[in-house]
Structure formats: structure tokens, C-alpha cells
Design a protein around this motif. Structure first.
Motif, PDB file in Angstrom:
ATOM      1  N   LEU A 138       3.874   6.222  -4.301  1.00 13.68           N
ATOM      2  CA  LEU A 138       2.622   6.683  -3.710  1.00 13.68           C
ATOM      3  C   LEU A 138       2.448   8.181  -3.939  1.00 13.68           C
ATOM      4  O   LEU A 138       3.353   8.959  -3.642  1.00 13.68           O
ATOM      5  N   PRO A 142      -2.550  13.701   1.179  1.00 15.46           N
ATOM      6  CA  PRO A 142      -3.268  13.052   2.273  1.00 15.46           C
ATOM      7  C   PRO A 142      -4.665  12.598   1.870  1.00 15.46           C
ATOM      8  O   PRO A 142      -5.263  13.108   0.920  1.00 15.46           O
ATOM      9  N   GLY A 143      -5.162  11.604   2.609  1.00 10.99           N
ATOM     10  CA  GLY A 143      -6.557  11.206   2.502  1.00 10.99           C
ATOM     11  C   GLY A 143      -6.931  10.335   1.335  1.00 10.99           C
ATOM     12  O   GLY A 143      -8.117  10.128   1.071  1.00 10.99           O
ATOM     13  N   ILE A 144      -5.953   9.780   0.620  1.00 11.87           N
ATOM     14  CA  ILE A 144      -6.234   8.933  -0.535  1.00 11.87           C
ATOM     15  C   ILE A 144      -5.741   7.521  -0.250  1.00 11.87           C
ATOM     16  O   ILE A 144      -4.547   7.310  -0.001  1.00 11.87           O
ATOM     17  N   GLU A 145      -6.625   6.542  -0.250  1.00  8.49           N
ATOM     18  CA  GLU A 145      -6.209   5.148  -0.082  1.00  8.49           C
ATOM     19  C   GLU A 145      -5.634   4.650  -1.406  1.00  8.49           C
ATOM     20  O   GLU A 145      -6.297   4.729  -2.441  1.00  8.49           O
ATOM     21  N   GLN A 146      -4.398   4.156  -1.361  1.00  9.65           N
ATOM     22  CA  GLN A 146      -3.674   3.786  -2.575  1.00  9.65           C
ATOM     23  C   GLN A 146      -3.275   2.309  -2.514  1.00  9.65           C
ATOM     24  O   GLN A 146      -2.642   1.866  -1.564  1.00  9.65           O
ATOM     25  N   THR A 152      -2.603  -1.817   1.131  1.00 10.81           N
ATOM     26  CA  THR A 152      -3.206  -0.525   0.842  1.00 10.81           C
ATOM     27  C   THR A 152      -2.545   0.492   1.763  1.00 10.81           C
ATOM     28  O   THR A 152      -2.361   0.244   2.955  1.00 10.81           O
ATOM     29  N   ARG A 154      -1.862   4.920   2.773  1.00 14.21           N
ATOM     30  CA  ARG A 154      -2.393   6.278   2.694  1.00 14.21           C
ATOM     31  C   ARG A 154      -1.497   7.210   3.503  1.00 14.21           C
ATOM     32  O   ARG A 154      -0.668   6.767   4.307  1.00 14.21           O
ATOM     33  N   ILE A 156      -1.832  10.618   6.115  1.00 10.16           N
ATOM     34  CA  ILE A 156      -2.688  11.529   6.859  1.00 10.16           C
ATOM     35  C   ILE A 156      -1.797  12.620   7.449  1.00 10.16           C
ATOM     36  O   ILE A 156      -0.617  12.391   7.728  1.00 10.16           O
ATOM     37  N   SER A 166      -0.161   2.008   6.723  1.00  9.19           N
ATOM     38  CA  SER A 166      -0.358   0.794   5.944  1.00  9.19           C
ATOM     39  C   SER A 166      -1.499  -0.007   6.558  1.00  9.19           C
ATOM     40  O   SER A 166      -1.566  -0.169   7.779  1.00  9.19           O
ATOM     41  N   LYS A 167      -2.410  -0.490   5.725  1.00 11.66           N
ATOM     42  CA  LYS A 167      -3.549  -1.250   6.239  1.00 11.66           C
ATOM     43  C   LYS A 167      -3.153  -2.712   6.396  1.00 11.66           C
ATOM     44  O   LYS A 167      -2.870  -3.412   5.415  1.00 11.66           O
ATOM     45  N   TRP A 172      -5.169   0.252  10.541  1.00 13.79           N
ATOM     46  CA  TRP A 172      -4.155   1.095   9.920  1.00 13.79           C
ATOM     47  C   TRP A 172      -2.947   1.189  10.846  1.00 13.79           C
ATOM     48  O   TRP A 172      -3.071   1.627  11.992  1.00 13.79           O
TER      49      TRP A 172
END
Length: 284
Positions: A138, A142-146, A152, A154, A156, A166-167, A172
């Protein structure tokens, strides 16, 4: 730890990796995916009073030659040795686990993770977080959904510590906050001793194992409860009953070479001291 004597060929064979070996992002993606799927997260030896050893020779004997898994320090120490053998430059860090807790919970640093330095940027690589270990590197920003082969994810920023999320379904979930300062291996030795000997740690009394599964699923074992979680957040749970079912799950579903004698001893520990009801929040 000294990586001298690392068996690169043995490691790659154990994880079933046959791709390129240049120290690139593409190779790193393949290695993270392969290692995470082949070597299950588990802390079973701690139940029997065996403190994990973190030297490369011991890690190879257990996880490469012995067909076992390991928990975060074991997994990421072995993975680090593998990456270094391929020429990767990296930094070893620690994280504060907040799985199932408030994102700013005052947590100690009990998790090991790696930051790999690549031309494309710095990437988190972590094959040792059990049921939410990222199955892809990854970008550490910060702030990027991967997207990963599973969830998915990210980062923060929480008070200067990038926090992995983790979504799960539409929500989240917090995973851990990364402390942005390099760690010495002696600090991992101290934390490994703490987590494997402290009487309140969950590893002493509970059978814990996890691995990513097919079709973006995750499978987790916490004593008699086995959970298969799907990417939309759904979870299927079943309860194990008897030595035969435990043996099948440990050996076949998690691929762990655990002897019948050790399994019987672990089940006795669970019967005497294991948590009843819902799993520990770290392994829910």
C-alpha cells in the motif's frame, strides 16, 4: 537480526512464487500476495509456553521447513529477510493496534510492519496482521483509497500517525496506527517477549489462526469459532466440535503442520482457560 544464511530458494518455494526477482513494485505485489496466502497467521506455540524465536534460522526452521505459520514478528521478520535477499531497501516500523477499538485509543506499539522504499514511493508491506493483513503493498500516503485483492484500504492521519483502515461492507474499520520512526530489532525482541508472556495477552489461552481465502474471502479461527468473511461484510460462522474437526481446520484449512500431541495439548488449554463467547476484538 542478521539475515545471513537466509534460504531464498526455500522461501520462494514455500510461498509458491515463481515470478520475477527484480526489486520492483510488481515483484513486491506478487511476493506479498503469495506469502500471505501460503503461510497462515497463527500463534499456537505460545499456548504451549514456547516463546517465538526471531532469528532467521529459527524462522526458517519453523515456517519454511516445518510447515507452520507465525504471528506478526515471525511473519514480517521472515518476509523482511526475503525482501532484503532480493535487494529491496526498507525500514522496519511498529504500529498501535486499534482493531475493534476507538481510532485514537491509547495503545502500546505491539505490531511489526515494513515500509519498502521504491521509485514509485514508500509502500507498506505487512504479511503478519492476521485477518486484515493487506494482501498487496500500500502506498504510504493518507487519503488515497487503494484496492487490494481483498479489501479496499486507506490511511488517514491521526495525530501524526498514519492509520490503516479497511473497508468492510460500507464501513471503514480501524486496523492500526503506524509510528513513523525506525525500530531496532532489540525493540521487537522486547515486544515479542511481552506479547508472548503477558498473562492478559490473548495468545496464551486461545487458538488463533487466520489467512486470506479465495474470491476475496478471509478465514479466521478463534477457539471453536471459525469465521469466513466476504468482501461485502457478510460473515459465515461455524462452531467446531471435537478433536477431529479441529484437526481438519488446522491442517487443511490453515495448512499448519501441527502434531496430534500438540493439538491435544492446545485443546486442553482452550478448555481450561480459553475465552468463551465472542472473539477478542483483534480477531473478530
Amino acid at each position: 537480526m542478521d539475515d545471513g544464511g537466509f534460504d531464498q530458494e526455500g522461501w520462494l518455494a514455500r510461498i509458491g512464487y515463481s515470478g520475477g526477482r527484480a526489486s520492483t513494485l510488481e515483484t513486491l505485489r506478487g511476493l506479498v500476495f503469495a506469502h500471505a496466502h501460503a503461510i497462515s497467521y497463527e500463534s499456537l506455540d505460545i499456548m504451549l509456553g514456547r516463546i517465538p524465536k526471531l532469528d532467521v534460522a529459527s524462522l526458517q526452521k519453523k515456517m519454511i521447513d516445518g510447515g507452520r505459520g507465525g504471528y506478526c514478528f515471525e511473519q514480517n521478520m521472515l518476509f523482511r529477510a526475503g525482501l532484503r535477499s532480493l535487494g529491496y531497501q526498507l525500514t522496519s516500523l511498529q504500529g498501535r493496534v486499534v482493531r475493534g477499538l476507538d481510532i485514537d485509543a491509547p495503545r502500546p506499539a505491539i505490531h511489526m510492519l515494513l515500509i519498502v522504499h521504491l521509485p514509485e514511493g514508500d509502500y507498506l508491506a505487512d504479511v503478519g496482521f492476521g485477518n486484515l493483513a493487506p494482501t498487496a503493498p500500500l502506498l504510504f500516503k493518507p487519503g488515497i483509497e487503494q484496492e487490494t485483492p481483498h479489501e479496499t484500504m486507506r490511511f488517514i492521519d491521526v495525530g501524526g500517525e498514519l492509520t490503516l483502515q479497511s473497508k468492510l461492507g460500507d464501513e471503514w474499520a480501524h486496523v492500526y496506527r503506524v509510528i513513523p520512526y525506525p525500530r531496532y530489532d532489540g525493540e521487537y525482541e522486547i515486544t515479542n517477549w511481552f506479547t508472548s508472556t503477558h498473562p492478559d495477552a490473548p495468545y496464551h489461552s486461545n487458538m488463533i489462526a487466520a489467512r486470506p481465502g479465495p474470491n476475496r474471502t478471509r478465514i479466521t479461527m478463534f477457539n471453536a469459532r471459525v469465521t469466513v468473511r466476504y468482501p461485502d461484510g457478510r460473515a459465515e460462522r461455524r462452531t467446531l466440535n471435537g478433536n477431529k474437526e479441529y484437526r481438519h481446520v488446522v491442517r487443511e484449512e490453515f495448512g499448519l503442520n501441527v502434531s496430534q500431541e500438540d493439538l491435544a495439548a492446545m485443546l486442553e488449554v482452550v478448555e481450561q482457560r480459553g475465552a468463551k463467547g465472542a472473539p477478542h476484538p483483534f480477531f473478530s
